[in-house]
Design an enzyme around this catalytic site. Sequence first.
Site, PDB file in Angstrom:
ATOM      1  N   LYS A   1       0.842  -1.206   0.000  1.00 21.87           N
ATOM      2  CA  LYS A   1       0.000   0.000   0.000  1.00 21.87           C
ATOM      3  C   LYS A   1       0.871   1.248   0.000  1.00 21.87           C
ATOM      4  CE  LYS A   1      -3.262   2.569   2.986  1.00 21.87           C
ATOM      5  NZ  LYS A   1      -4.175   2.530   4.151  1.00 21.87           N
TER       6      LYS A   1
ATOM      7  N   ASP B   1      -2.598  10.106   4.032  1.00 22.02           N
ATOM      8  CA  ASP B   1      -3.997   9.723   4.173  1.00 22.02           C
ATOM      9  C   ASP B   1      -4.719  10.715   5.076  1.00 22.02           C
ATOM     10  OD1 ASP B   1      -6.421   8.471   4.282  1.00 22.02           O
ATOM     11  OD2 ASP B   1      -5.726   6.732   5.455  1.00 22.02           O
TER      12      ASP B   1
ATOM     13  N   LYS C   1     -10.175  12.443   8.615  1.00 19.56           N
ATOM     14  CA  LYS C   1      -9.686  11.937   9.901  1.00 19.56           C
ATOM     15  C   LYS C   1      -9.644  13.058  10.925  1.00 19.56           C
ATOM     16  CE  LYS C   1      -6.548   8.325   8.273  1.00 19.56           C
ATOM     17  NZ  LYS C   1      -7.285   7.229   8.887  1.00 19.56           N
TER      18      LYS C   1
ATOM     19  N   ASP D   1       1.604   6.014   5.679  1.00 13.43           N
ATOM     20  CA  ASP D   1       0.605   5.142   5.054  1.00 13.43           C
ATOM     21  C   ASP D   1       1.099   4.529   3.732  1.00 13.43           C
ATOM     22  OD1 ASP D   1      -1.820   3.945   5.573  1.00 13.43           O
ATOM     23  OD2 ASP D   1      -3.019   5.459   4.525  1.00 13.43           O
TER      24      ASP D   1
ATOM     25  N   ASP E   1     -12.185   7.125   3.701  1.00 12.30           N
ATOM     26  CA  ASP E   1     -10.992   6.817   4.500  1.00 12.30           C
ATOM     27  C   ASP E   1     -10.608   5.336   4.401  1.00 12.30           C
ATOM     28  OD1 ASP E   1      -8.872   7.288   6.143  1.00 12.30           O
ATOM     29  OD2 ASP E   1     -10.041   7.408   8.007  1.00 12.30           O
TER      30      ASP E   1
ATOM     31  N   GLU F   1      -9.434   3.750   1.972  1.00 11.73           N
ATOM     32  CA  GLU F   1      -8.886   3.919   0.629  1.00 11.73           C
ATOM     33  C   GLU F   1      -7.825   2.878   0.283  1.00 11.73           C
ATOM     34  OE1 GLU F   1      -7.674   5.313   3.226  1.00 11.73           O
ATOM     35  OE2 GLU F   1      -5.536   4.991   2.929  1.00 11.73           O
TER      36      GLU F   1
ATOM     37  N   ARG G   1      -7.667  -0.301   0.720  1.00 11.15           N
ATOM     38  CA  ARG G   1      -8.198  -1.509   0.076  1.00 11.15           C
ATOM     39  C   ARG G   1      -8.589  -1.248  -1.376  1.00 11.15           C
ATOM     40  NH1 ARG G   1     -12.693  -1.768   4.655  1.00 11.15           N
ATOM     41  NH2 ARG G   1     -10.938  -0.822   5.744  1.00 11.15           N
TER      42      ARG G   1
HETATM   43  N1  BES Z   1      -4.332   4.267   6.910  1.00 12.61           N
HETATM   44  C1  BES Z   1      -5.504   3.966   7.648  1.00 12.61           C
HETATM   45  C2  BES Z   1      -5.248   2.933   8.736  1.00 12.61           C
HETATM   46  C3  BES Z   1      -4.812   3.486  10.064  1.00 12.61           C
HETATM   47  C4  BES Z   1      -5.662   4.290  10.804  1.00 12.61           C
HETATM   48  C5  BES Z   1      -3.592   3.159  10.570  1.00 12.61           C
HETATM   49  C6  BES Z   1      -5.258   4.760  12.029  1.00 12.61           C
HETATM   50  C7  BES Z   1      -3.184   3.640  11.799  1.00 12.61           C
HETATM   51  C8  BES Z   1      -4.014   4.432  12.536  1.00 12.61           C
HETATM   52  C9  BES Z   1      -6.597   3.434   6.724  1.00 12.61           C
HETATM   53  O1  BES Z   1      -6.591   3.969   5.458  1.00 12.61           O
HETATM   54  C10 BES Z   1      -7.889   3.816   7.349  1.00 12.61           C
HETATM   55  O2  BES Z   1      -8.157   4.967   7.447  1.00 12.61           O
HETATM   56  N2  BES Z   1      -8.672   2.829   7.764  1.00 12.61           N
HETATM   57  C11 BES Z   1      -9.893   3.092   8.431  1.00 12.61           C
HETATM   58  C12 BES Z   1     -10.927   2.156   7.888  1.00 12.61           C
HETATM   59  C13 BES Z   1     -12.330   2.493   8.283  1.00 12.61           C
HETATM   60  C14 BES Z   1     -12.777   3.760   7.619  1.00 12.61           C
HETATM   61  C15 BES Z   1     -13.234   1.360   7.890  1.00 12.61           C
HETATM   62  C16 BES Z   1      -9.685   2.869   9.924  1.00 12.61           C
HETATM   63  O3  BES Z   1      -8.979   1.938  10.291  1.00 12.61           O
HETATM   64  O4  BES Z   1     -10.188   3.663  10.706  1.00 12.61           O
HETATM   65 ZN    ZN Z   2      -4.823   4.639   4.755  1.00  9.82          ZN
HETATM   66 MN    MN Z   3      -7.663   5.809   5.392  1.00  7.74          MN
END
Ligand code: BES
Ligand code: ZN
Ligand code: MN
Length: 506
Positions: free
Chosen positions: A273, A278, A285, A296, A355, A357, A359
């Site tokens: 990835k 992000d 966020k 990220d 968010d 994204e 996947r």
């Molecule tokens: N890059 C983030 C994952 C992440 C979030 C890593 C916080 C470390 C700390 C990913 O893109 C993301 O935002 N995932 C969301 C998914 C949700 C919207 C279903 C998450 O984990 O909150």
């Molecule tokens: Zn992300």
């Molecule tokens: Mn995200």
Amino acid sequence: MKTVLASLSDKRPTADILVAGFFQKEKLHPKLASLDQPFFKLANLALENKRFEGKFSQTFSSYHPENQEASEVILLGLGQKKNYKKLCFRKASAQIAQLGKARKAKRIRILLESFVGGGVTLSEAVSILSEVPSLALYEFDKYKTKKKDEDSKEKKSARPEIIELLLTQNKIPAALNAQIETAHAVAEGINVARDLINEPANVMNPQKLAGEAKELAKKKKIRCEIIGEPELRRLKMGGILAVNQGSRTPAALIVLEYGERFKRNGTICLVGKGVTFDTGGISIKPAKDMEKMKYDMSGAATVIATLGVIADLKLPLHVVGLAPAVENMVAENPQRPGDIIRMYNGKSVEVLNTDAEGRLILADALAYSAKYKPSAIIDLATLTGMCAYTFGDKAIGLMGNDEKLLAKVKKAGAAAGERCWELPLWEEYGEQIKGHHSDLYNIGGPYGGTITAAMFLKEFVPEKTPWAHLDIAGTAWADSSRYDCVKGATGVGVRLLAELLSHWKK
Ligand code: BES
Ligand code: ZN
Ligand code: MN
């Protein structure tokens, strides 16, 4: 910094420090007596009077400018032999590096056999001492204003240059030199990944990441293709394009290729990835800790760095690295929640949350990997915050569709000290991501987020292809400094993949 082997019978220049290990309740290494007789006496006296006991990380040192071996001799406590494990010696190796740095030592001589015992073999000790010091002394300081004065010169020269492993045997086994080279390559790879990740997102955008991959490929003599936006559009990579829609920097799909096709071991695809920042997009966020989201693209950095390591090690494999590089921004024309996009493999996705994204871009890259008819696909991604909540920084979340591959990854992770723990991908979890107006939603409900993210990826894995997914959200960043890594990017995954691929069998 490089590691060299030397034997007692070799003619050796005087070192700046000589370090010997000492196990609590045991005797001093007998060779210390001939290396520095006065020190040997002093140390025994200190032991007798319990001024030094050899507790883990305790030191005893003495300055002897007239000594031939080194002007300073240091005893390093290793604790009790029965508790001594590889991790203890990794920590001790980091301490040796720090001791050397603090003394501005150029040449560190190590009485290697004094560190062998308990759970550490001679050959493991050689590997660890060839890897850990450069990880422990890694710093990302390019943005610190350097004064063009003596201080900065000194700072530059404060790093040890040579770590000499002194062996008491006269004939040094040739295999040890190969091990040193392997460990150097892995350490370099980890630091390459750290550099890419620590670079802030105003510099490390998708195009810059692609450029870095290209440069590394040139240096390591591997093939590199950057699939740019016009081509991404032609290929209908709807996920990559939608996520990057709000960015001023064009997206890229980085493709690195090492080795030749159709070798005995088949093709291994590594997918990472590469979200260079992000923000969450319209589903933005919270402000707190958002700066961390420059990490990220850790999966991409790991894949890029690992291809470099594989090339250094000249592994007899065909490995393709795929790293979709995008930026998830809030801008004039970003994707909106509710947008329905068409992915590379033809499936439609309703973007309920911008968010989620990672996947979306991995989905296209995973589907695209079919082109290489891989015998295994391994993806790495900082995919879910939930994974960090679940495992903290102690384990990589491991998921996939093939028990044999998962077992191999788990074993390599354990050997590398990058533990993986499996989560189930039971069919029932798939219910949560079934779309309403589309084939799929890009998020499942509030629960089981790490698993539903992987369930989504699974929809894009080429049919009948073993696949392992590593969620490195909790492990790719160190919130505080550790023995072998300062606060910031850890480079997790490089050592694991090097370990896995070094022993790869289909
Ligand atoms: N890059 C983030 C994952 C992440 C979030 C890593 C916080 C470390 C700390 C990913 O893109 C993301 O935002 N995932 C969301 C998914 C949700 C919207 C279903 C998450 O984990 O909150
Ligand atoms: Zn992300
Ligand atoms: Mn995200």
